[in-house]
Enzyme design. Structure first.
Site, PDB file in Angstrom:
ATOM      1  N   CYS A 270       0.808  -1.228   0.000  1.00 12.20           N
ATOM      2  CA  CYS A 270       0.000   0.000   0.000  1.00 12.20           C
ATOM      3  C   CYS A 270       0.840   1.277   0.000  1.00 12.20           C
ATOM      4  CB  CYS A 270      -0.974  -0.021   1.172  1.00 12.20           C
ATOM      5  SG  CYS A 270      -1.983  -1.501   1.205  1.00 12.20           S
TER       6      CYS A 270
ATOM      7  N   HIS B   4      -3.166   7.029   3.195  1.00  9.68           N
ATOM      8  CA  HIS B   4      -3.628   5.754   2.641  1.00  9.68           C
ATOM      9  C   HIS B   4      -4.996   5.451   3.256  1.00  9.68           C
ATOM     10  CE1 HIS B   4      -4.023   1.707   1.438  1.00  9.68           C
ATOM     11  NE2 HIS B   4      -3.634   1.160   2.575  1.00  9.68           N
TER      12      HIS B   4
ATOM     13  N   ASN C 157     -10.076   0.009   0.777  1.00 11.77           N
ATOM     14  CA  ASN C 157      -8.616   0.047   0.695  1.00 11.77           C
ATOM     15  C   ASN C 157      -8.182  -0.524  -0.656  1.00 11.77           C
ATOM     16  OD1 ASN C 157      -5.889  -0.498   0.842  1.00 11.77           O
ATOM     17  ND2 ASN C 157      -5.941  -1.296   2.945  1.00 11.77           N
TER      18      ASN C 157
HETATM   19  N1  COA Z   1     -18.051  -8.646  10.962  1.00  6.62           N
HETATM   20  C1  COA Z   1     -18.438  -8.920  12.208  1.00  6.62           C
HETATM   21  N2  COA Z   1     -17.590  -9.280  13.180  1.00  6.62           N
HETATM   22  C2  COA Z   1     -16.274  -9.326  12.849  1.00  6.62           C
HETATM   23  C3  COA Z   1     -15.800  -9.040  11.556  1.00  6.62           C
HETATM   24  C4  COA Z   1     -16.746  -8.693  10.584  1.00  6.62           C
HETATM   25  N3  COA Z   1     -16.392  -8.379   9.336  1.00  6.62           N
HETATM   26  N4  COA Z   1     -14.461  -9.181  11.553  1.00  6.62           N
HETATM   27  C5  COA Z   1     -14.090  -9.531  12.778  1.00  6.62           C
HETATM   28  N5  COA Z   1     -15.184  -9.636  13.577  1.00  6.62           N
HETATM   29  C6  COA Z   1     -15.260  -9.996  14.995  1.00  6.62           C
HETATM   30  C7  COA Z   1     -14.067 -10.779  15.470  1.00  6.62           C
HETATM   31  O1  COA Z   1     -14.249 -12.141  15.204  1.00  6.62           O
HETATM   32  C8  COA Z   1     -14.071 -10.435  16.926  1.00  6.62           C
HETATM   33  O2  COA Z   1     -15.028 -11.243  17.545  1.00  6.62           O
HETATM   34  P1  COA Z   1     -14.784 -11.823  19.055  1.00  6.62           P
HETATM   35  O3  COA Z   1     -14.671 -10.602  19.920  1.00  6.62           O
HETATM   36  O4  COA Z   1     -15.997 -12.635  19.294  1.00  6.62           O
HETATM   37  O5  COA Z   1     -13.514 -12.595  18.954  1.00  6.62           O
HETATM   38  C9  COA Z   1     -14.571  -9.010  16.975  1.00  6.62           C
HETATM   39  O6  COA Z   1     -15.239  -8.780  15.747  1.00  6.62           O
HETATM   40  C10 COA Z   1     -13.478  -7.977  17.142  1.00  6.62           C
HETATM   41  O7  COA Z   1     -12.435  -8.284  16.244  1.00  6.62           O
HETATM   42  P2  COA Z   1     -11.142  -7.399  16.163  1.00  6.62           P
HETATM   43  O8  COA Z   1     -10.168  -8.034  15.237  1.00  6.62           O
HETATM   44  O9  COA Z   1     -10.690  -7.069  17.544  1.00  6.62           O
HETATM   45  O10 COA Z   1     -11.737  -6.067  15.501  1.00  6.62           O
HETATM   46  P3  COA Z   1     -11.020  -4.710  15.237  1.00  6.62           P
HETATM   47  O11 COA Z   1     -11.729  -3.627  15.947  1.00  6.62           O
HETATM   48  O12 COA Z   1      -9.529  -4.806  15.427  1.00  6.62           O
HETATM   49  O13 COA Z   1     -11.288  -4.486  13.693  1.00  6.62           O
HETATM   50  C11 COA Z   1     -10.133  -4.634  11.599  1.00  6.62           C
HETATM   51  C12 COA Z   1     -10.750  -5.390  12.756  1.00  6.62           C
HETATM   52  C13 COA Z   1      -9.559  -5.613  10.604  1.00  6.62           C
HETATM   53  C14 COA Z   1     -11.212  -3.789  10.943  1.00  6.62           C
HETATM   54  C15 COA Z   1      -9.034  -3.678  12.165  1.00  6.62           C
HETATM   55  O14 COA Z   1      -8.185  -4.405  13.018  1.00  6.62           O
HETATM   56  C16 COA Z   1      -8.204  -3.045  11.085  1.00  6.62           C
HETATM   57  O15 COA Z   1      -8.687  -2.264  10.284  1.00  6.62           O
HETATM   58  N6  COA Z   1      -6.870  -3.319  11.058  1.00  6.62           N
HETATM   59  C17 COA Z   1      -5.994  -2.758  10.042  1.00  6.62           C
HETATM   60  C18 COA Z   1      -6.165  -3.514   8.769  1.00  6.62           C
HETATM   61  C19 COA Z   1      -5.573  -2.818   7.594  1.00  6.62           C
HETATM   62  O16 COA Z   1      -5.658  -1.627   7.462  1.00  6.62           O
HETATM   63  N7  COA Z   1      -4.954  -3.582   6.676  1.00  6.62           N
HETATM   64  C20 COA Z   1      -4.395  -3.100   5.477  1.00  6.62           C
HETATM   65  C21 COA Z   1      -3.126  -2.417   5.736  1.00  6.62           C
HETATM   66  S1  COA Z   1      -2.502  -1.673   4.295  1.00  6.62           S
END
Ligand code: COA
Length: 354
Positions: A141, A281, A311
């Site tokens: 990215c 980004h 993204n």
């Molecule tokens: N829908 C519903 N629930 C979801 C889900 C979805 N799409 N994805 C994950 N969950 C659940 C998980 O299973 C977890 O459940 P649990 O508490 O029962 O275990 C809960 O939601 C929380 O998950 P978590 O991973 O802690 O969520 P988060 O707040 O960290 O959000 C992302 C997840 C991926 C959105 C976030 O971590 C993120 O954006 N990270 C950066 C990713 C990124 O930018 N990548 C590209 C880089 S260039």
């Protein structure tokens, strides 16, 4: 015949000396590279959160609250090359640049249509560009910013005058559409920019900063395609689709934005207060908000369009820049900062003055 008498020689050296003093005092060595135009292209198909909710267990509310994303575009018949060519044509048209003017093509992508030739070589061919160099950059990215930085360095040190920089991705082809933790985040698209040496049109790239960090814990990985040769059949890639540790990437991203902005401002001798727009980004609005809070910069100065496109990896910054410049023409002297982070791990930023 005496070509230059004493007076002529004296006047000649006097003019050279004055010229040298003026440029030294102004700190202007007259070599500069400017980002003079942008263009973008998106696939036709819009995939909204409601449709994703029919594919994996998730909801519009969860995706909106945790990421800010509402819709993204995904390819059907479009390709990395077709999107890149479309975005490039728009950037070239806005800059009034013909294929015959371009002597450097760099394509940032992690999803090229072919391994060989490179996406850049194919884009160049389709656009009818027939001089200079063309190659791809994989910095995930951060790819667009790496490419801008690389192009600027090449243009300042070699004989390239007009560069086409494209970020183009079809991430929908490497996303695991059964994994709700990743498939909600990504989209397809392309963004392009024209860079020109010694242009007076504004958009001078004052400084760039690119960096890489070892991804010790494999936070963001997409393995190679399966490879078997007559000599070795033991290579069994485990992650042929994108696999990510969201929370690790989130933490890295916030720090990367903060550090990269700080570093490029320091290089350019500018302060955060002087920046008109920051185009980050477009990964997650919570990442952008956290970085803004840490930097104590008002969120309104960060341009955000991820709710519409998700993204799009290396295409994300040029697509956002293009949307910003279409809605709000930068005024003379405005400082625009672009900043990105991504797999690798990589990070980068560039400061541009209009
Ligand atoms: N829908 C519903 N629930 C979801 C889900 C979805 N799409 N994805 C994950 N969950 C659940 C998980 O299973 C977890 O459940 P649990 O508490 O029962 O275990 C809960 O939601 C929380 O998950 P978590 O991973 O802690 O969520 P988060 O707040 O960290 O959000 C992302 C997840 C991926 C959105 C976030 O971590 C993120 O954006 N990270 C950066 C990713 C990124 O930018 N990548 C590209 C880089 S260039």
């Amino acid at each position: 015949m005496e070509l230059l008498n004493w007076d002529g020689t004296f006047s000649f050296f006097l003019i050279i000396a004055i010229h040298y003093i003026i440029h030294t005092v102004n700190g202007d060595d007259s070599l500069k590279v400017s980002l003079i135009s942008t263009g973008s292209a998106l696939p036709e198909k819009v995939l909204d959160n409601t449709e994703i909710s029919t594919m994996v267990e998730t909801s519009d509310q969860w995706i909106t609250e945790r990421t800010g994303i509402k819709t993204r575009r995904v390819v059907t018949t479009e390709t990395t090359i077709s999107l890149a060519v479309e975005a490039s044509k728009r950037a070239m048209e806005k800059a009034g640049v013909a294929p015959s003017d371009i002597d450097l093509v760099i394509c940032a992508t992690i999803t090229p249509d072919t391994v060989v030739p490179s996406a850049a070589c194919r884009i160049r061919h389709e656009l009818g560009i027939d001089k200079g160099a063309a190659f791809d950059v994989n910095a995930a990215c951060s790819g667009f910013i790496y490419s801008v930085s690389l192009a600027r360095s090449l243009m300042l040190t070699e004989d390239y005058n007009t560069a086409l920089i494209v970020g183009s991705e079809v991430l929908s082809r490497i996303v695991d559409w059964t994994d709700r933790t990743t498939c909600i985040l990504f989209g397809d698209g392309a963004g392009a920019a024209i860079l020109k040496k010694d242009s007076d049109l504004g958009g001078e790239i004052l400084a760039t900063h690119i960096e890489s960090f070892n991804d010790i814990q494999n936070a963001l990985v997409c393995d190679n395609y399966p490879i078997e040769t007559p000599f070795y059949t033991g290579y069994k890639p485990e992650k042929t689709k994108l696999v990510m540790d969201g929370q690790q990437v989130f933490r890295f991203a916030v720090n990367a934005i903060v550090d990269s902005i700080t570093a490029v401002l320091k290089k350019a001798g500018k302060t955060a207060d002087e920046i008109k727009y920051i185009v980050p980004h477009q990964a997650n609005v919570r990442i952008i908000d956290s970085a803004a809070n840490k930097l104590k910069i008002d969120k309104s100065r960060f341009f955000v369009n991820l709710h519409k496109v998700g993204n799009t990896s290396s295409a994300s910054i040029p697509i956002a820049l293009d949307e910003l410049f279409d809605s709000e023409k930068p005024q003379k002297g405005d400082l625009v900062l672009i900043v990105g982070f991504g797999g690798g791990l990589t990070a980068g930023s560039a400061l541009i003055r209009y």
